[in-house]
Design a protein around this motif. Sequence first.
Motif, short mmCIF file in Angstrom:
data_model
loop_
_atom_site.label_atom_id
_atom_site.label_comp_id
_atom_site.label_asym_id
_atom_site.label_seq_id
_atom_site.Cartn_x
_atom_site.Cartn_y
_atom_site.Cartn_z
N ILE A 378 84.68 22.17 11.97
CA ILE A 378 85.19 21.00 11.39
C ILE A 378 84.12 19.92 11.31
O ILE A 378 83.82 19.41 10.24
N ASP A 379 83.34 19.82 12.40
CA ASP A 379 82.14 18.67 12.14
C ASP A 379 81.29 19.28 11.05
O ASP A 379 80.84 18.27 10.21
N GLU A 380 80.98 20.47 11.03
CA GLU A 380 79.95 21.12 10.02
C GLU A 380 80.58 20.73 8.59
O GLU A 380 79.76 20.41 7.74
N PHE A 381 81.84 21.05 8.31
CA PHE A 381 82.53 20.98 6.85
C PHE A 381 82.45 19.55 6.73
O PHE A 381 81.97 19.05 5.37
N VAL A 382 82.58 18.52 7.37
CA VAL A 382 82.70 17.23 7.24
C VAL A 382 81.30 16.57 6.89
O VAL A 382 80.94 15.98 5.89
N ALA A 383 80.22 17.13 7.66
CA ALA A 383 78.95 16.67 7.49
C ALA A 383 78.30 17.17 5.96
O ALA A 383 78.10 16.34 5.34
N ASN A 384 78.74 18.50 5.75
CA ASN A 384 78.43 18.96 4.43
C ASN A 384 79.00 18.37 3.41
O ASN A 384 78.46 18.41 2.03
N LYS A 385 80.43 17.82 3.45
CA LYS A 385 80.98 17.14 2.45
C LYS A 385 80.49 16.24 1.77
O LYS A 385 80.48 15.88 0.62
N TYR A 386 79.55 15.40 2.55
CA TYR A 386 79.05 14.12 2.03
C TYR A 386 77.54 14.72 1.62
O TYR A 386 76.98 13.72 1.50
N SER A 387 76.98 15.96 1.65
CA SER A 387 75.51 16.11 1.61
C SER A 387 74.98 15.72 0.58
O SER A 387 73.72 15.29 0.46
N SER A 388 75.71 15.58 -0.58
CA SER A 388 74.95 14.91 -1.94
C SER A 388 74.39 13.55 -1.62
O SER A 388 73.47 13.40 -2.60
N PHE A 389 74.85 12.96 -0.90
CA PHE A 389 74.37 11.55 -0.40
C PHE A 389 73.31 11.69 0.40
O PHE A 389 72.15 10.55 0.35
N ARG A 390 72.98 12.73 1.19
CA ARG A 390 71.69 12.89 1.90
C ARG A 390 70.49 13.83 1.15
O ARG A 390 69.49 13.65 1.49
N ASN A 391 71.04 14.69 0.45
CA ASN A 391 70.04 15.88 0.03
C ASN A 391 69.71 15.40 -1.29
O ASN A 391 68.69 16.40 -2.07
N THR A 392 69.72 14.57 -1.98
CA THR A 392 69.57 14.35 -3.48
C THR A 392 68.80 12.87 -3.60
O THR A 392 69.23 11.92 -2.61
N GLU A 393 67.80 12.65 -4.41
CA GLU A 393 67.18 11.58 -4.63
C GLU A 393 68.27 10.50 -4.97
O GLU A 393 68.18 9.37 -4.19
N ILE A 394 69.14 10.65 -5.87
CA ILE A 394 69.89 9.53 -6.06
C ILE A 394 70.62 9.04 -4.90
O ILE A 394 71.13 8.00 -4.81
N GLY A 395 71.15 10.10 -4.39
CA GLY A 395 72.16 9.93 -3.15
C GLY A 395 71.28 9.09 -1.99
O GLY A 395 71.94 8.10 -1.60
N SER A 396 70.36 9.43 -1.68
CA SER A 396 69.53 8.65 -0.60
C SER A 396 69.16 7.34 -1.25
O SER A 396 69.31 6.38 -0.31
N LYS A 397 68.97 7.01 -2.51
CA LYS A 397 68.65 5.90 -3.00
C LYS A 397 69.73 4.89 -2.93
O LYS A 397 69.84 3.72 -2.45
N ILE A 398 71.17 5.31 -2.97
CA ILE A 398 72.37 4.80 -2.86
C ILE A 398 72.62 4.34 -1.33
O ILE A 398 72.69 3.23 -1.09
N LEU A 399 72.40 5.46 -0.35
CA LEU A 399 72.45 4.93 1.01
C LEU A 399 71.61 4.16 1.47
O LEU A 399 71.95 3.25 2.40
N SER A 400 70.24 3.89 0.91
CA SER A 400 69.19 2.89 1.37
C SER A 400 69.71 1.65 0.87
O SER A 400 68.84 0.75 1.50
N GLY A 401 70.48 1.58 0.06
CA GLY A 401 70.79 0.20 -0.43
C GLY A 401 69.81 -0.44 -1.57
O GLY A 401 70.05 -1.18 -2.21
N ASP A 402 69.14 0.53 -2.13
CA ASP A 402 67.95 0.35 -3.09
C ASP A 402 68.45 0.13 -4.72
O ASP A 402 67.97 -0.14 -5.51
N ALA A 403 69.65 1.06 -4.76
CA ALA A 403 70.17 1.29 -6.06
C ALA A 403 70.96 -0.03 -6.54
O ALA A 403 71.80 -0.56 -5.85
#
Length: 439
Positions: A378-403
């Motif tokens: 269950i935890d793995e599924f939830v973590a993977n569900k949002y992985s596009s925010f962690r594994n992509t350049e644009i996702g990381s930019k959004i999370l860092s607050g720089d976008a």
Amino acid sequence: MAEIFKNIPEIKYEGPASKNNLAFKFYDPEKVVLGKTMKEHLPFAMAWWHNLCAGGTDMFGRDTADKTFGAEKGTMAHAKAKVDAGFEFMQKLGVEYFCFHDVDIVPEADDINETNARLDEISDYIIEKMKETGIRCLWGTANMFSNPRFMNGAGSTNSADVYCFAAAQIKKALDLTVKLGGKGYVFWGGREGYETLLNTDMKFEQENIARLMKMAVEYGRKIGFTGDFYIEPKPKEPMKHQYDFDAATAIGFLRQYGLDKDFKMNIEANHATLAGHTFQHELRVSAINGMLGSIDANQGDYLLGWDTDEFPFDVYEATMCMYEVLKAGGLTGGFNFDAKNRRPSNTHEDMFEAYVLGMDTFALGLLNAAKIIEDGRIDEFVANKYSSFRNTEIGSKILSGDATLEDLAAYAADKKNVETPCSGKQERLEGIINNILFG
Ligand code: XUL
Ligand code: CO
């Protein structure tokens, strides 16, 4: 001291195969689960009001259960008999905490000074018992909803005099909580709400409640109360609209009035479902805001629209509760059985069997929740569900607050179109839970 529950032995763990109604099938206090004993994971508490005071009176009939414990009701002798009964009860079950309202422990007098003198006397007696048994106080509170003076509310009352009487009760209940070493102090806003806006200044009432809470925090800290203040949200009953509707509403209120550093939530399962939420939802909202404090462990009835305060038997719900509690790293408070026997379950034996049921239900919940966490799917599924925010350049930019909004719009324009996101897989996940629970 004469034994009160003569036919009830000490309740022990006998395991799932046992047919003994006065034994635990799942609650094994010393069993280690995820590095801690069950007893440490599950600090259970007895609710003085339901267990020692309520005799089953409802709208249509008087008491069915005898809670006199050999003394005349309304006397200090009865107040003491309740202490004796309560401590014997907790000892026999291995319940290590209790919770109380001021008026649960003594009969209220006409003069507040006399009530306070009675409270001093009974708390001395309670302390003796605490020393003898090692049983502790989880939290205290003031009942500011039963006395007719509180018909228009306590903190939200229209009467400055009534407001002062509420303040006086809180002051005394805080004194008692500190005297008994309570870990928490609860505000359940019984009549803090309204029936109609035709006669209500909502802003005025909410500000006055906040003022009273601020005074309580200031006084509590002054007399050495280091524990948590709790709000116990409830959407309705007795009032049509209660101000502490649910955890999100209560947390917003606390932040608005600068009370959020001193307060946490005391989440009650039946209140959650009355608010149209699951118990788990209320726990999650509290946890992600750093305000999961304590739990009133009970259960409602989905077919009835009121607070039935049943003993918890729904293992699925208890499992999801314990999943939230484990993920949050435990409670600063405990699990208070704010629950009562059904009216026809009117014997002393029923009181014990109800606690056996509740404690076993939460033990099962703990065991199951630990399995879900250890299984990890269950935890793995939830973590993977949002992985596009962690594994992509644009996702990381959004999370860092720089976008900026323009950056994202330019990204979308470049991409031209977007694939639908991954499946939510709800049915697979529900199957996994069933498989873990019953496989
Ligand atoms: C009422 C309720 C209270 C609080 C304490 O619904 O839950 O007993 O727990 O005042
Ligand atoms: Co409660």
